[in-house]
Design a protein around this motif. Sequence first.
Motif, PDB file in Angstrom:
ATOM      1  N   ARG A   8       4.417  54.332 -15.541  1.00 59.19           N
ATOM      2  CA  ARG A   8       4.650  53.063 -14.849  1.00 59.19           C
ATOM      3  C   ARG A   8       4.458  51.899 -15.815  1.00 59.19           C
ATOM      4  N   VAL A   9       5.567  51.291 -16.190  1.00 62.18           N
ATOM      5  CA  VAL A   9       5.549  50.180 -17.137  1.00 62.18           C
ATOM      6  C   VAL A   9       6.325  49.007 -16.557  1.00 62.18           C
ATOM      7  N   SER A  10       6.157  47.853 -17.170  1.00 66.96           N
ATOM      8  CA  SER A  10       6.922  46.661 -16.805  1.00 66.96           C
ATOM      9  C   SER A  10       7.468  46.020 -18.069  1.00 66.96           C
ATOM     10  N   THR A  11       8.671  45.473 -17.974  1.00 62.47           N
ATOM     11  CA  THR A  11       9.259  44.708 -19.068  1.00 62.47           C
ATOM     12  C   THR A  11       9.022  43.243 -18.766  1.00 62.47           C
ATOM     13  N   VAL A  12       8.093  42.622 -19.471  1.00 67.96           N
ATOM     14  CA  VAL A  12       7.762  41.226 -19.197  1.00 67.96           C
ATOM     15  C   VAL A  12       8.564  40.315 -20.113  1.00 67.96           C
ATOM     16  N   THR A  13       9.030  39.219 -19.550  1.00 65.70           N
ATOM     17  CA  THR A  13       9.860  38.271 -20.278  1.00 65.70           C
ATOM     18  C   THR A  13       8.995  37.284 -21.050  1.00 65.70           C
ATOM     19  N   PRO A  14       9.594  36.557 -22.000  1.00 63.94           N
ATOM     20  CA  PRO A  14       8.840  35.512 -22.699  1.00 63.94           C
ATOM     21  C   PRO A  14       8.231  34.478 -21.748  1.00 63.94           C
ATOM     22  N   ALA A  15       8.916  34.197 -20.626  1.00 68.58           N
ATOM     23  CA  ALA A  15       8.358  33.247 -19.662  1.00 68.58           C
ATOM     24  C   ALA A  15       7.068  33.783 -19.064  1.00 68.58           C
ATOM     25  N   THR A  16       7.043  35.074 -18.727  1.00 67.30           N
ATOM     26  CA  THR A  16       5.833  35.687 -18.193  1.00 67.30           C
ATOM     27  C   THR A  16       4.735  35.730 -19.255  1.00 67.30           C
ATOM     28  N   THR A  66      12.742  40.147   7.670  1.00 62.88           N
ATOM     29  CA  THR A  66      13.363  40.415   6.374  1.00 62.88           C
ATOM     30  C   THR A  66      14.811  40.865   6.546  1.00 62.88           C
ATOM     31  N   THR A  67      15.557  40.753   5.468  1.00 68.35           N
ATOM     32  CA  THR A  67      16.919  41.288   5.384  1.00 68.35           C
ATOM     33  C   THR A  67      16.957  42.240   4.204  1.00 68.35           C
ATOM     34  N   GLY A  68      17.678  43.350   4.336  1.00 68.65           N
ATOM     35  CA  GLY A  68      17.769  44.267   3.208  1.00 68.65           C
ATOM     36  C   GLY A  68      18.401  45.580   3.583  1.00 68.65           C
ATOM     37  N   TRP A  69      18.444  46.476   2.625  1.00 67.07           N
ATOM     38  CA  TRP A  69      19.024  47.794   2.837  1.00 67.07           C
ATOM     39  C   TRP A  69      18.517  48.751   1.768  1.00 67.07           C
ATOM     40  N   ASN A  70      18.642  50.020   2.070  1.00 66.46           N
ATOM     41  CA  ASN A  70      18.289  51.068   1.113  1.00 66.46           C
ATOM     42  C   ASN A  70      19.518  51.414   0.284  1.00 66.46           C
ATOM     43  N   TYR A  71      19.339  51.545  -1.019  1.00 72.39           N
ATOM     44  CA  TYR A  71      20.428  52.018  -1.867  1.00 72.39           C
ATOM     45  C   TYR A  71      20.493  53.545  -1.777  1.00 72.39           C
ATOM     46  N   PRO A  72      21.675  54.114  -1.950  1.00 77.30           N
ATOM     47  CA  PRO A  72      21.783  55.584  -1.945  1.00 77.30           C
ATOM     48  C   PRO A  72      21.354  56.163  -3.290  1.00 77.30           C
ATOM     49  N   GLN A  73      20.237  55.660  -3.796  1.00 78.27           N
ATOM     50  CA  GLN A  73      19.775  56.017  -5.130  1.00 78.27           C
ATOM     51  C   GLN A  73      18.250  56.137  -5.164  1.00 78.27           C
ATOM     52  N   SER A  74      17.776  56.935  -6.091  1.00 77.36           N
ATOM     53  CA  SER A  74      16.361  56.989  -6.433  1.00 77.36           C
ATOM     54  C   SER A  74      16.241  56.793  -7.933  1.00 77.36           C
ATOM     55  N   SER A 110      17.648  63.365  -8.230  1.00 72.08           N
ATOM     56  CA  SER A 110      16.291  63.036  -8.672  1.00 72.08           C
ATOM     57  C   SER A 110      15.338  64.204  -8.408  1.00 72.08           C
ATOM     58  N   LEU A 111      15.512  64.874  -7.277  1.00 71.64           N
ATOM     59  CA  LEU A 111      14.676  66.040  -6.983  1.00 71.64           C
ATOM     60  C   LEU A 111      14.964  67.168  -7.967  1.00 71.64           C
ATOM     61  N   ARG A 112      16.244  67.323  -8.313  1.00 71.52           N
ATOM     62  CA  ARG A 112      16.632  68.376  -9.253  1.00 71.52           C
ATOM     63  C   ARG A 112      16.064  68.095 -10.647  1.00 71.52           C
ATOM     64  N   HIS A 113      16.118  66.829 -11.071  1.00 71.32           N
ATOM     65  CA  HIS A 113      15.600  66.490 -12.390  1.00 71.32           C
ATOM     66  C   HIS A 113      14.076  66.560 -12.444  1.00 71.32           C
ATOM     67  N   LYS A 114      13.426  66.324 -11.331  1.00 71.32           N
ATOM     68  CA  LYS A 114      11.975  66.459 -11.307  1.00 71.32           C
ATOM     69  C   LYS A 114      11.533  67.913 -11.483  1.00 71.32           C
ATOM     70  N   SER A 115      12.346  68.821 -10.948  1.00 71.28           N
ATOM     71  CA  SER A 115      11.978  70.239 -10.975  1.00 71.28           C
ATOM     72  C   SER A 115      12.485  70.971 -12.211  1.00 71.28           C
ATOM     73  N   MET A 116      13.269  70.292 -13.055  1.00 68.07           N
ATOM     74  CA  MET A 116      13.755  70.913 -14.292  1.00 68.07           C
ATOM     75  C   MET A 116      12.588  71.262 -15.211  1.00 68.07           C
ATOM     76  N   MET A 166       8.163  60.921 -12.189  1.00 67.36           N
ATOM     77  CA  MET A 166       7.976  60.362 -10.862  1.00 67.36           C
ATOM     78  C   MET A 166       9.313  59.861 -10.323  1.00 67.36           C
ATOM     79  N   ALA A 167       9.540  60.007  -9.030  1.00 71.30           N
ATOM     80  CA  ALA A 167      10.778  59.553  -8.396  1.00 71.30           C
ATOM     81  C   ALA A 167      10.440  58.677  -7.201  1.00 71.30           C
ATOM     82  N   PHE A 168      11.196  57.600  -7.021  1.00 72.10           N
ATOM     83  CA  PHE A 168      10.979  56.745  -5.862  1.00 72.10           C
ATOM     84  C   PHE A 168      12.317  56.164  -5.405  1.00 72.10           C
TER      85      PHE A 168
END
Length: 469
Positions: A57-65, A215-223, A269-275, A337-339
């Motif tokens: 778990r990492v974050s890419t922080v910008t110069p502003a941050t 809230t407004t939003g939706w789930n992407y068909p992606q993990s 994602s499940l397949r790649h986790k179990s590889m 990890m998959a989410f």
Amino acid sequence: MCSTLLSLVEAWWAWLLLVHCVANMPLTKNLRVAIIDSNPALKSRNYLTNSTVPDSRVSTVTPATISFFKDIGAWEHVQQQRHAFFGKMQVWDYTGLGYTRYNARDVGKEYLGCVVENKVLCNSLLLRLQEELDDIENVIYPTRLASLTFPSKSRQAGMKPTSSEPLSVVHSTEELHRSNLVKLDLSDGRSLYSKLVIGADGSKSNVRQIAGIKTTGWNYPQSAIICTVEHVVENDCAWQRFLPSGPIALLPIGNNFSNIVWTMSPEDSLRHKSMSPEEFVMSVNRALDFGYGPHPRSNALDHFMGKFFSGIGNTAASTKESFEVPPRATGVVSERMAFPLSLMHSHDYVSKRVALVGDAAHTVHPLAGQGVNLGFGDAAALAKVIAEGVSVGSDVGDLTLLRRYEKDRKAANVAMTAVLDGFQKMYSVDFGPLNVARAAAFHGAQYISPLKRNIISYAMGDTKWPIFS
């Protein structure tokens, strides 16, 4: 117990930055702050060694941050722990029709961003907070929020007891004061009273739900699969390739390690986790090299665009940089990890005595790593508004004051959300004419120097709008 400001959290770094901003401003440093978070990581306040494998778990922080962190004195603690600056970035399409490269030198900077483990960000902010507060143990409540009780309208209006009420119900000064505050019941049985509740408790924010903010939003068909991989050589560039199922990013984290963020279907994602580790590494290298399509090659269109746009301003340093193949992964060295991925945006960021920051107010697609930076921007903006309110004697929970924070941040967050959602949709379709249009976009980003510089500045947090200028 009464507090002037209360921060509720799940995304540690957003509320920690907010607390630091408040503590560092002369006008707000005397505000009483309470933090509710049961995460055991809050007990760790020592430098994390570089001898261990980087966390997934990492974050890419910008110069502003990074500037925010420097302003509050926390960046020096990040520098004592593992982090990796990168000054170059390459983005390309699996069809082989186009690519673009970015270089910090294009905008006269030393770096485009820095990849930092989330636990290092949290630890650095905690270390700095410990330096500032002698009673830090009395500020952090290692428990959970059970319920919120908002002041009734009659009490907010300061109504006195009616003549029909017995004398025994006439409230004391302390009770009358509390009647205009939010009551927070904690899971350990304690209660707090606060003028302002700040919800930084993640995308499933309990504070947001109790406050009735829709809230407004939706789930992407992606993990997304995240993990740490190892190389023979050190990686100094951020790489991102758009594949049919979604982008894969390879981000440097130092010491010959890189972080993988790979978007794909939930089933994949499940397949790649179990590889097996060997199979997974082969799949990663294929996705970042010849898999799905050829490498981009220079063609007549490149030559034409390079000559045509060479006279528009100063040519960016990266315009003449050729396509490169990312360093090969030699092993996966962390848990995979998959989410699931989703988009969410709150209709309101504030209500009476409540403000939302970070993922509690908005979540975005991770393809550009901007989610955490939006949250940091929220925290800094809210701290500024609170300080301005204190300077004129305003109630820090007043809705009129809090609306100024919402106005400032909502425009920037909506713009970034729209840009990232548009990219997700544009690069999730494999269709001939659209592939050509995407290639043209890559060529434009590579050869139109003013546009390239504006894109870089926007991604770094230096400008608010991703427009040609």
